[in-house]
Design a protein around this motif. Structure first.
Motif, PDB file in Angstrom:
ATOM      1  N   HIS A 142       1.214  11.224 -42.281  1.00 29.37           N
ATOM      2  CA  HIS A 142       1.677   9.871 -42.592  1.00 29.37           C
ATOM      3  C   HIS A 142       2.406   9.782 -43.924  1.00 29.37           C
ATOM      4  CE1 HIS A 142      -0.777   7.991 -39.393  1.00 29.37           C
ATOM      5  NE2 HIS A 142      -1.488   9.088 -39.581  1.00 29.37           N
ATOM      6  N   GLU A 144       3.704   6.187 -45.583  1.00 29.13           N
ATOM      7  CA  GLU A 144       3.902   4.771 -45.288  1.00 29.13           C
ATOM      8  C   GLU A 144       3.669   3.916 -46.522  1.00 29.13           C
ATOM      9  OE1 GLU A 144       1.910   5.280 -40.856  1.00 29.13           O
ATOM     10  OE2 GLU A 144       0.852   4.110 -42.372  1.00 29.13           O
ATOM     11  N   GLU A 159       8.107   3.375 -43.528  1.00 32.32           N
ATOM     12  CA  GLU A 159       7.439   4.586 -43.035  1.00 32.32           C
ATOM     13  C   GLU A 159       8.466   5.690 -42.892  1.00 32.32           C
ATOM     14  OE1 GLU A 159       5.811   3.666 -39.152  1.00 32.32           O
ATOM     15  OE2 GLU A 159       7.522   2.374 -38.784  1.00 32.32           O
TER      16      GLU A 159
END
Ligand SMILES: [Zn+2]
Lengths: 348, 227
Positions: A142, A144, A159
């Motif tokens: 991830h 973000e 993101e």
């Protein structure tokens, strides 16, 4: 109601079997992590089936250790929380079914928790949240920027469009032939080098808080390739430092821009890459003379753990989130939708 | 003696509650649907209908494989954590033995098997008293049938994957191969409980699945080391 409320949490989304217990939402009582890193090293990455096999062998041992450390029994628990996603499905399933087994046996409420919500809530074990806040989530899967206007209220405002920051670290580590896991190795190497190579920064459109790291990755590949063809030697320390500088500059600049635009009170750093010393330093410098308070979790809360799941689980529990006995693993669980569940508070 | 038996190791999802040595309830489906979603609601319903509370359980029985890796772990995670929470013993039983019990009254040997793909099966050989005649293994079906042929005895084949292998079995075994009706081709959770009553309890912490197969990545890694 009892004035001491304990929440037990189980986390098995990747390669750590973890159980933790917290008291009254934010006090850590026990935090046990059985790491499998050694078992995956020879494969150069996490092998899902190997991870799942470890989880099933470790799960009750880890549960017992956490309860022993806390000096508590399952009867003392108010609720059982567990990571239901995102993550590796086979790995998640062990934790989800173990949590259901414990909750059913003791007839306790069950709460499913989003793994990234957990990473964000890790910081609340150190410092109370002050909304609105912005969270910079950076991990292997991830990258973000998440805006929170209240508890369990998540809006992803930016993101990555391709690789996650952690993924880029792993790939560059492999190019530099560093051992697994590569992220911490690059960080170490970068500390010894100088950012002499000018790698690109992907700023994207002016109004975008999205990220992109695939161009940077290609640029590192090309630069190494060219050097090899010309018979020129690049110091790996300098490559690592230059790469890291590019990543860290984009992350901290975008985080600051978004934090100011949304007028947040806090910037909460979350995820495995939050352990990166280069990133920690850059963020400290970036937010030093601002009104925005920077929350960086201590190293033990950066990598996967169950304390963070308990922290997020406690809030979800209070808001009335309840899972049924049909709770399943959700490898692609959406953070915003997760936050919108059971927003009606219940008073028992 | 109250026992909860759980089997999610293959297509069958089975839950049984034994109370005072009687089968109080048994539930079984043979649909390829998510065991993780359906197991605990099935346990909940079975316990309610038999008026059994979790604290009244004395033991958990679980099928520990072979079977679907994930399926085996769903049952094991549930069984181990329940046993841990209730501080009661858990007994792991071979999924093949549970299936073999369907042939209890057969006058001959019993061969339960599960399709392990690419012509291979997870299998073993039992007599009517559930004594192990040949240890369970993950083996090429043709090689296994050669071994069975050499036994010179009637063999009952118990499996929900019979249609896949029937031709090969008949070709090798001729009249010695016996096939039961479909109702006798499924592992019943009450048999799992029955087996568990006769076995010593395992340590909850160390009880782990019997996969009979390494993870693919590990097998490849081992193959590379041997070169
Ligand atoms: Zn994580």
């Amino acid at each position: 109601m009892n004035n001491e409320q304990y929440i037990l949490a189980i986390e098995t989304s990747c390669d750590e079997t973890a159980v933790a217990i917290i008291k009254n939402e934010t006090e850590l009582v026990a935090n046990v992590v059985a790491s499998q890193i050694e078992s995956h090293k020879r494969f150069g990455g996490v092998v899902p089936e190997v991870a799942s096999r470890h989880h099933i062998e470790q799960i009750t041992i880890t549960l017992e250790e956490a309860l022993d450390k806390a000096g508590l029994t399952l009867d003392d628990m108010e609720a059982i929380s567990v990571t239901e996603g995102p993550g590796l499905v086979g790995a998640l399933l062990v934790g989800v079914n173990a949590a259901k087994g414990v909750a059913f046996a003791k007839q306790k409420p069950l709460v499913g928790v989003h793994h990234i919500a957990g990473h964000i809530y890790a910081s609340r074990l150190e410092k109370e949240f002050d909304f609105p806040l912005l969270s910079l989530v950076v991990s292997g899967g991830h990258t973000e920027l998440v805006l929170m206007r209240g508890h369990n209220d998540f809006e992803v405002i930016g993101e990555t469009r391709d690789d996650a920051a952690g993924e880029a670290y792993d790939k560059v580590a492999r190019l530099l032939k560093l051992p697994y896991p590569g992220g911490p190795e690059i960080d170490k190497l970068a500390a010894e080098g100088e950012a002499t190579i000018d790698f690109p920064r992907a700023w994207l459109e002016d109004d975008s808080y999205d990220f992109s790291f695939s161009g940077l990755k290609s640029s590192v590949i090309n630069r190494l390739h060219n050097a090899e063809q010309k018979g020129e030697t690049l110091k790996p320390e300098d490559v690592a430092a230059s790469f890291q500088e590019s990543v860290v500059e984009v992350l901290s600049t975008k985080a600051k821009k978004a934090a100011e635009a949304y007028g947040v009170h806090q910037l909460v750093v979350a995820g495995g890459v939050a352990a990166n010393s280069g990133l920690r330093k850059a963020l400290q410098e970036t937010f030093e003379n601002t009104d925005i308070e920077l929350l960086i979790p201590p190293l033990k809360y950066c990598t996967d753990n169950a304390a963070m799941i308990a922290a997020a689980g406690a809030v979800a529990y209070k808001q009335g989130h309840r899972a049924g006995w049909d709770l399943n693993a959700h490898p692609g669980l959406d953070l915003e939708k997760y936050g919108k569940r059971g927003q009606v508070p219940q008073d028992n | 003696m109250n026992i909860l038996a759980i089997d999610t190791s293959n297509y069958i999802l089975g839950v049984a509650v034994i109370k005072n040595h009687e089968v109080a309830g048994e539930w079984m489906t043979n649909v390829k649907k998510n065991h993780s979603v359906r197991l605990m609601p099935a346990i909940d319903q079975m316990m309610r209908e038999t008026e059994t509370s979790p604290e009244e359980l004395d033991q958990i029985a679980v099928a520990h494989g072979p079977g679907s890796f994930t399926g085996v772990r769903i049952g094991m995670a549930t069984a181990k954590s329940m046993a841990f929470a209730l501080q009661i013993p858990v007994v792991g039983i071979s999924s093949l033995e549970v299936l073999a019990r369907q042939g209890t009254f057969f006058d001959g040997l019993i061969c339960p098997f599960f399709d392990a793909r690419r012509g291979r099966v997870y299998t073993g050989l039992y007599d009517g008293e559930m004594n192990v005649v040949m240890e369970e293994e993950n083996i090429d079906m043709d090689t296994w049938l050669e071994k069975l042929k050499a036994m010179h005895q009637s063999i009952l084949f118990v499996s929900q994957d019979i249609s896949e292998f029937r031709g090969r079995i008949e070709e090798k075994m001729g009249d010695r191969a016996v096939f039961p009706t479909p109702a006798h081709q499924y592992a019943r959770p009450s048999y799992l409980a029955l087996s568990a009553m006769k076995k010593p309890a395992s340590s909850t912490h160390t009880l782990s699945p019997n996969y009979l197969r390494l993870p693919e990545a590990e097998q490849k890694w081992l193959n590379r080391q041997e070169k």
